[in-house]
Design a protein around this motif. Structure first.
Motif, short mmCIF file in Angstrom:
data_model
loop_
_atom_site.label_atom_id
_atom_site.label_comp_id
_atom_site.label_asym_id
_atom_site.label_seq_id
_atom_site.Cartn_x
_atom_site.Cartn_y
_atom_site.Cartn_z
N SER A 164 0.83 -1.21 0.00
CA SER A 164 0.00 0.00 0.00
C SER A 164 0.86 1.26 0.00
CB SER A 164 -0.94 0.01 1.20
OG SER A 164 -0.20 0.06 2.42
N LEU A 165 2.05 1.17 0.62
CA LEU A 165 2.95 2.32 0.63
C LEU A 165 3.57 2.56 -0.74
CD1 LEU A 165 4.68 1.50 4.02
CD2 LEU A 165 3.06 3.36 3.61
N VAL A 166 3.70 1.50 -1.53
CA VAL A 166 4.27 1.64 -2.87
C VAL A 166 3.26 2.27 -3.82
CG1 VAL A 166 5.23 0.37 -4.83
CG2 VAL A 166 5.84 -0.30 -2.49
N VAL A 167 1.99 1.87 -3.70
CA VAL A 167 0.97 2.37 -4.63
C VAL A 167 0.25 3.61 -4.09
CG1 VAL A 167 0.60 0.05 -5.52
CG2 VAL A 167 -0.87 0.89 -3.70
N ARG B 279 3.21 0.07 14.13
CA ARG B 279 4.61 -0.19 14.49
C ARG B 279 5.33 -0.96 13.39
NH1 ARG B 279 2.79 2.81 17.89
NH2 ARG B 279 3.39 2.90 20.09
N MET B 280 5.06 -0.62 12.13
CA MET B 280 5.81 -1.23 11.03
C MET B 280 7.28 -0.86 11.19
SD MET B 280 5.37 -0.60 6.91
CE MET B 280 3.80 -1.46 6.82
N PRO B 281 8.20 -1.82 11.02
CA PRO B 281 9.63 -1.50 11.16
C PRO B 281 10.03 -0.33 10.26
CG PRO B 281 9.32 -3.87 11.03
CD PRO B 281 7.98 -3.25 10.75
N LEU B 282 10.77 0.62 10.84
CA LEU B 282 11.11 1.84 10.12
C LEU B 282 11.92 1.59 8.84
CD1 LEU B 282 10.97 4.90 9.97
CD2 LEU B 282 13.00 5.02 11.45
N PRO B 283 12.94 0.70 8.85
CA PRO B 283 13.68 0.49 7.59
C PRO B 283 12.79 0.00 6.45
CG PRO B 283 14.91 -0.40 9.45
CD PRO B 283 13.56 -0.04 9.97
N GLY B 284 11.90 -0.95 6.74
CA GLY B 284 10.99 -1.44 5.70
C GLY B 284 10.03 -0.36 5.24
N PHE B 285 9.57 0.45 6.18
CA PHE B 285 8.67 1.54 5.82
C PHE B 285 9.35 2.53 4.90
CE2 PHE B 285 7.61 6.00 6.68
CZ PHE B 285 6.29 6.02 6.26
N ALA C 101 11.94 2.08 2.99
CA ALA C 101 12.24 1.47 1.69
C ALA C 101 11.00 1.46 0.80
CB ALA C 101 12.76 0.05 1.89
N ALA C 102 9.86 1.04 1.36
CA ALA C 102 8.62 1.00 0.58
C ALA C 102 8.20 2.40 0.16
CB ALA C 102 7.51 0.32 1.38
N ALA C 103 8.32 3.37 1.08
CA ALA C 103 7.95 4.76 0.76
C ALA C 103 8.84 5.32 -0.34
CB ALA C 103 8.05 5.62 2.01
N ALA C 104 10.14 4.99 -0.30
CA ALA C 104 11.06 5.49 -1.33
C ALA C 104 10.77 4.86 -2.69
CB ALA C 104 12.50 5.21 -0.91
N ILE C 105 10.48 3.57 -2.71
CA ILE C 105 10.15 2.90 -3.98
C ILE C 105 8.89 3.51 -4.58
CG2 ILE C 105 9.40 0.72 -5.01
CD1 ILE C 105 11.20 -0.71 -2.96
N GLY C 106 7.86 3.69 -3.74
CA GLY C 106 6.62 4.30 -4.23
C GLY C 106 6.84 5.70 -4.76
N ALA C 107 7.64 6.50 -4.03
CA ALA C 107 7.91 7.87 -4.47
C ALA C 107 8.68 7.89 -5.77
CB ALA C 107 8.68 8.61 -3.38
N ALA C 108 9.64 6.97 -5.92
CA ALA C 108 10.43 6.93 -7.15
C ALA C 108 9.58 6.55 -8.35
CB ALA C 108 11.59 5.93 -6.98
#
Length: 310
Positions: A108-111, A130-136, A138-145
């Motif tokens: 959902s963070l990617v789309v 409490r989603m782990p920050l590194p995974g969050f 990474a997903a946010a950066a992929i979606g933004a890119a």
């Protein structure tokens, strides 16, 4: 409507304009970023310029998502409820947003960037869970890119068409503004019509916290249906004695319940929207007394704390 100055500003300070525009939009301000990204892409002199613009957009988006993530982690579900109260149609905002996040998970963070209104509310949900920050991140950066890259790339590929459109808008500014105003008016009218329909739906007798306390102490206590969803329950606590359900699973959950038994529905959404919809659904199923709790989960908390204090 002369857009020459905007183009000149982008040519001089494209990276900073893209960064600030994306940052403000992702923080929740009504500042459209896609037109800026398209225009910036069309003005890129080469791959280096486009890469710097993309990096600025991704950095700005991740910073904004990180801020909302921390807000969700610190304040939980109240952040989502607060954001949804700003919606033209807050009745469906919480349940729709939560359903998307539960269905798609980390994807959902990617789309999210491609779904209007979802990009701002997805990060605080991730924080409250409490989603782990590194995974969050990474997903946010992929979606933004993907989001910013597609806009910048489209602008660069269609740069001739973008420049022609800018020239046409500059020449026929009044007509363009009129068309955009009309489109905005139609959209707002549709949202207000949805809100009007919900207000008519909300005209159903509700049960007050005091009435619910008396009913729970009676010989025929009502069944409680908790419609808050897994995100809210995970960030707070279950309601004692309540059956957890969603609007989609309610008919299956209540299939064997006696139709003459009273049922009370509660949620944690603005205007008790989900609880009202559930009460209507139960009524259509044949239940003689299905009522939403006025004030929802907050009223339940106040009621139980007051009862414990007494």
């Amino acid at each position: 409507m002369d857009l020459t100055q905007i183009s000149d500003t982008l040519q001089r300070d494209a990276v900073w304009v893209v960064f600030l525009n994306v940052l403000l939009q992702q923080l929740g301000l009504p500042v459209p970023a896609v037109p800026t990204l398209l225009l910036a892409g069309s003005l890129a002199a080469g791959g280096g310029d486009a890469g710097r613009m993309l990096a600025a957009a991704v950095l700005a988006s991740v910073i904004a998502d990180w801020v909302w993530y921390l807000a969700g982690r610190g304040f939980g579900y109240r952040v989502l409820s607060g954001l949804c109260k700003l919606s033209i149609n807050p009745g469906s905002c919480v349940s729709d947003t939560e359903a998307r996040f539960v269905k798609w998970g980390v994807w959902s963070l990617v789309v999210a960037k491609f779904v209007p209104g979802f990009s701002t509310v997805a990060p605080p949900i991730a924080g409250s869970l409490r989603m782990p920050l590194p995974g969050f991140l990474a997903a946010a950066a992929i979606g933004a890119a993907l989001w910013a890259g597609s806009a910048i790339g489209t602008g660069w590929v269609l740069r001739a068409e973008v420049h022609a459109a800018i020239a046409a808008m500059s020449e026929h500014g009044g007509r363009v503004v009129g068309a955009l105003t009309l489109a905005l008016a139609v959209w707002i009218g549709w949202k207000l019509w949805q809100k009007y329909r919900f207000e008519r739906l909300a005209a159903i007798p509700a049960i007050t916290p005091d009435e619910l306390l008396d009913a729970l102490a009676s010989e025929r206590p009502p069944r409680l249906v908790d419609l808050r969803g897994p995100v809210m329950i995970a960030s707070t606590a279950p309601v004692d004695g309540a059956v957890v359900a969603t609007l989609d699973t309610l008919s299956e959950v209540a299939t064997d319940w006696p139709r003459q038994a009273p049922v009370v529905t509660l949620c944690a959404c603005p205007q008790d929207a989900t609880a009202i919809s559930a009460a209507h659904q139960l009524t259509r199923m044949g239940f003689r007394s299905a009522r939403p709790l006025r004030g929802g989960y907050e009223a339940w908390l106040a009621m139980t704390k007051g009862d414990a204090g007494a």
